[in-house]
Design a protein around this motif. Structure first.
Motif, PDB file in Angstrom:
ATOM      1  N   LYS A 234      40.564  31.298  56.403  1.00  0.00           N
ATOM      2  CA  LYS A 234      40.399  30.228  55.423  1.00  0.00           C
ATOM      3  C   LYS A 234      41.740  29.628  55.049  1.00  0.00           C
ATOM      4  N   GLU A 235      41.690  28.453  54.470  1.00  0.00           N
ATOM      5  CA  GLU A 235      42.910  27.803  54.019  1.00  0.00           C
ATOM      6  C   GLU A 235      43.417  28.456  52.735  1.00  0.00           C
ATOM      7  N   ARG A 236      44.692  28.259  52.520  1.00  0.00           N
ATOM      8  CA  ARG A 236      45.290  28.736  51.292  1.00  0.00           C
ATOM      9  C   ARG A 236      44.629  28.068  50.101  1.00  0.00           C
ATOM     10  N   GLU A 237      44.437  28.818  49.024  1.00  0.00           N
ATOM     11  CA  GLU A 237      43.687  28.342  47.863  1.00  0.00           C
ATOM     12  C   GLU A 237      44.479  28.582  46.587  1.00  0.00           C
ATOM     13  N   PHE A 238      44.525  27.560  45.759  1.00  0.00           N
ATOM     14  CA  PHE A 238      45.180  27.670  44.452  1.00  0.00           C
ATOM     15  C   PHE A 238      44.359  28.588  43.547  1.00  0.00           C
ATOM     16  N   VAL A 239      45.053  29.431  42.798  1.00  0.00           N
ATOM     17  CA  VAL A 239      44.383  30.344  41.876  1.00  0.00           C
ATOM     18  C   VAL A 239      44.677  29.953  40.422  1.00  0.00           C
ATOM     19  N   ALA A 240      45.951  29.918  40.065  1.00  0.00           N
ATOM     20  CA  ALA A 240      46.325  29.644  38.677  1.00  0.00           C
ATOM     21  C   ALA A 240      47.804  29.306  38.608  1.00  0.00           C
ATOM     22  N   SER A 241      48.182  28.630  37.524  1.00  0.00           N
ATOM     23  CA  SER A 241      49.590  28.340  37.298  1.00  0.00           C
ATOM     24  C   SER A 241      49.898  28.378  35.815  1.00  0.00           C
ATOM     25  N   ILE A 242      51.194  28.527  35.514  1.00  0.00           N
ATOM     26  CA  ILE A 242      51.636  28.672  34.131  1.00  0.00           C
ATOM     27  C   ILE A 242      53.004  28.036  33.980  1.00  0.00           C
TER      28      ILE A 242
ATOM     29  N   ASP B 197      38.637  26.305  39.340  1.00  0.00           N
ATOM     30  CA  ASP B 197      37.336  26.396  38.671  1.00  0.00           C
ATOM     31  C   ASP B 197      36.657  27.743  38.901  1.00  0.00           C
ATOM     32  N   SER B 198      36.755  28.259  40.100  1.00  0.00           N
ATOM     33  CA  SER B 198      36.050  29.507  40.416  1.00  0.00           C
ATOM     34  C   SER B 198      36.675  30.732  39.740  1.00  0.00           C
ATOM     35  N   MET B 199      37.866  30.584  39.175  1.00  0.00           N
ATOM     36  CA  MET B 199      38.549  31.688  38.514  1.00  0.00           C
ATOM     37  C   MET B 199      38.456  31.624  37.000  1.00  0.00           C
ATOM     38  N   LYS B 200      38.049  30.486  36.479  1.00  0.00           N
ATOM     39  CA  LYS B 200      37.999  30.332  35.027  1.00  0.00           C
ATOM     40  C   LYS B 200      37.056  31.347  34.395  1.00  0.00           C
TER      41      LYS B 200
ATOM     42  N   THR C 119      58.681  38.806  34.731  1.00  0.00           N
ATOM     43  CA  THR C 119      57.465  39.143  35.461  1.00  0.00           C
ATOM     44  C   THR C 119      56.343  38.180  35.116  1.00  0.00           C
ATOM     45  N   MET C 120      55.429  38.072  36.040  1.00  0.00           N
ATOM     46  CA  MET C 120      54.207  37.299  35.842  1.00  0.00           C
ATOM     47  C   MET C 120      53.053  38.183  36.286  1.00  0.00           C
ATOM     48  N   CYS C 121      51.923  38.059  35.611  1.00  0.00           N
ATOM     49  CA  CYS C 121      50.772  38.886  35.938  1.00  0.00           C
ATOM     50  C   CYS C 121      49.526  38.035  36.139  1.00  0.00           C
ATOM     51  N   LEU C 122      48.605  38.600  36.873  1.00  0.00           N
ATOM     52  CA  LEU C 122      47.290  37.997  37.045  1.00  0.00           C
ATOM     53  C   LEU C 122      46.258  39.093  36.817  1.00  0.00           C
ATOM     54  N   GLN C 123      45.562  39.008  35.692  1.00  0.00           N
ATOM     55  CA  GLN C 123      44.492  39.948  35.392  1.00  0.00           C
ATOM     56  C   GLN C 123      43.204  39.381  35.969  1.00  0.00           C
ATOM     57  N   MET C 124      42.566  40.156  36.829  1.00  0.00           N
ATOM     58  CA  MET C 124      41.356  39.693  37.498  1.00  0.00           C
ATOM     59  C   MET C 124      40.196  40.585  37.096  1.00  0.00           C
ATOM     60  N   ASN C 125      39.193  40.000  36.498  1.00  0.00           N
ATOM     61  CA  ASN C 125      38.003  40.737  36.073  1.00  0.00           C
ATOM     62  C   ASN C 125      36.777  40.224  36.810  1.00  0.00           C
TER      63      ASN C 125
ATOM     64  N   LEU D 231      35.405  40.971  39.560  1.00  0.00           N
ATOM     65  CA  LEU D 231      35.774  40.594  40.921  1.00  0.00           C
ATOM     66  C   LEU D 231      34.559  40.547  41.833  1.00  0.00           C
ATOM     67  N   LYS D 232      34.622  39.631  42.776  1.00  0.00           N
ATOM     68  CA  LYS D 232      33.542  39.409  43.739  1.00  0.00           C
ATOM     69  C   LYS D 232      34.092  39.626  45.142  1.00  0.00           C
ATOM     70  N   PRO D 233      33.241  39.946  46.092  1.00  0.00           N
ATOM     71  CA  PRO D 233      33.721  40.095  47.478  1.00  0.00           C
ATOM     72  C   PRO D 233      34.455  38.855  47.979  1.00  0.00           C
ATOM     73  N   GLU D 234      34.053  37.694  47.517  1.00  0.00           N
ATOM     74  CA  GLU D 234      34.719  36.463  47.947  1.00  0.00           C
ATOM     75  C   GLU D 234      36.118  36.297  47.360  1.00  0.00           C
ATOM     76  N   ASP D 235      36.509  37.181  46.462  1.00  0.00           N
ATOM     77  CA  ASP D 235      37.880  37.173  45.957  1.00  0.00           C
ATOM     78  C   ASP D 235      38.827  37.913  46.892  1.00  0.00           C
ATOM     79  N   THR D 236      38.284  38.532  47.921  1.00  0.00           N
ATOM     80  CA  THR D 236      39.104  39.243  48.886  1.00  0.00           C
ATOM     81  C   THR D 236      40.052  38.275  49.585  1.00  0.00           C
ATOM     82  N   ALA D 237      41.349  38.577  49.500  1.00  0.00           N
ATOM     83  CA  ALA D 237      42.365  37.690  50.066  1.00  0.00           C
ATOM     84  C   ALA D 237      43.735  38.327  49.882  1.00  0.00           C
ATOM     85  N   VAL D 238      44.717  37.709  50.514  1.00  0.00           N
ATOM     86  CA  VAL D 238      46.113  38.021  50.201  1.00  0.00           C
ATOM     87  C   VAL D 238      46.530  37.095  49.066  1.00  0.00           C
ATOM     88  N   TYR D 239      47.051  37.663  48.014  1.00  0.00           N
ATOM     89  CA  TYR D 239      47.464  36.895  46.842  1.00  0.00           C
ATOM     90  C   TYR D 239      48.979  36.741  46.841  1.00  0.00           C
TER      91      TYR D 239
END
Length: 123
Positions: free
Chosen positions: A43-51, A62-65, A78-84, A86-94
Motif C-alpha cells: 500500500k501507499e504511505r499514509e498520513f496518520v497525525a501531526s502536531i 479521519d480513520s484515526m480520529k 520526544t513525540m508519542c502516538l497512543q493507539m487504542n 487497534l484494528k488489523p488494518e492498522d498493521t503497518a510500519v509507522y
C-alpha cells in the motif's frame, strides 16, 4: 540534521492498545513540526497525525480520529502516538517525521524520517 528513532512497535491483538515513541536528536527539537506516517505492505504511505511545536495544533487522519492520540514533550525531545482500539488494518510500519513546516497528508517531501517501527495487529 535531525535524527529520529522510533520505538514501541510490536504485536498486539485487535482491540488492544500500543504506544509508539519517537526520540529526536540533533537540532533543536522544539523548532520542528512533527508527525506520523505509516505504510502497510503493498500500500501507499499514509498520513496518520501531526502536531505543531507547542502541541496546540493537531491533525489526525479521519480513520484515526478518536482512536489515536499524538503528543510531544519538547523538554525530553520526544513525540508519542497512543493507539487504542487497534484494528488489523492498522498493521503497518509507522514512521516518525519532522519538518520545518506543519506536516500534512499532502506534503510532497518531508525533511526527516525515522527508520520505522513495525506494528502488527492480529485478528
Amino acid at each position: 540534521q535531525v535524527q529520529l528513532v522510533e520505538s514501541g512497535g510490536g504485536l498486539v491483538q485487535a482491540g488492544g492498545s500500543m504506544r509508539l515513541s519517537c526520540a529526536a536528536s540533533g537540532r533543536t527539537f522544539s523548532r520542528y513540526y512533527m508527525g506520523w506516517f505509516r505504510q502497510a505492505p503493498g500500500k501507499e504511505r499514509e498520513f496518520v497525525a501531526s502536531i505543531n511545536w507547542s502541541g496546540s495544533t493537531i491533525t489526525y487522519a479521519d480513520s484515526m480520529k478518536g482512536r489515536f492520540t499524538i503528543s510531544r514533550d519538547n523538554a525530553k525531545e520526544t513525540m508519542c502516538l497512543q493507539m487504542n482500539s487497534l484494528k488489523p488494518e492498522d498493521t503497518a510500519v509507522y514512521y516518525c517525521v519532522a519538518d520545518e513546516s506543519y506536516v500534512t497528508a499532502t506534503m510532497r517531501s518531508i525533511m526527516y524520517w525515522g527508520q520505522g517501527t513495525q506494528v502488527t495487529v492480529s485478528s
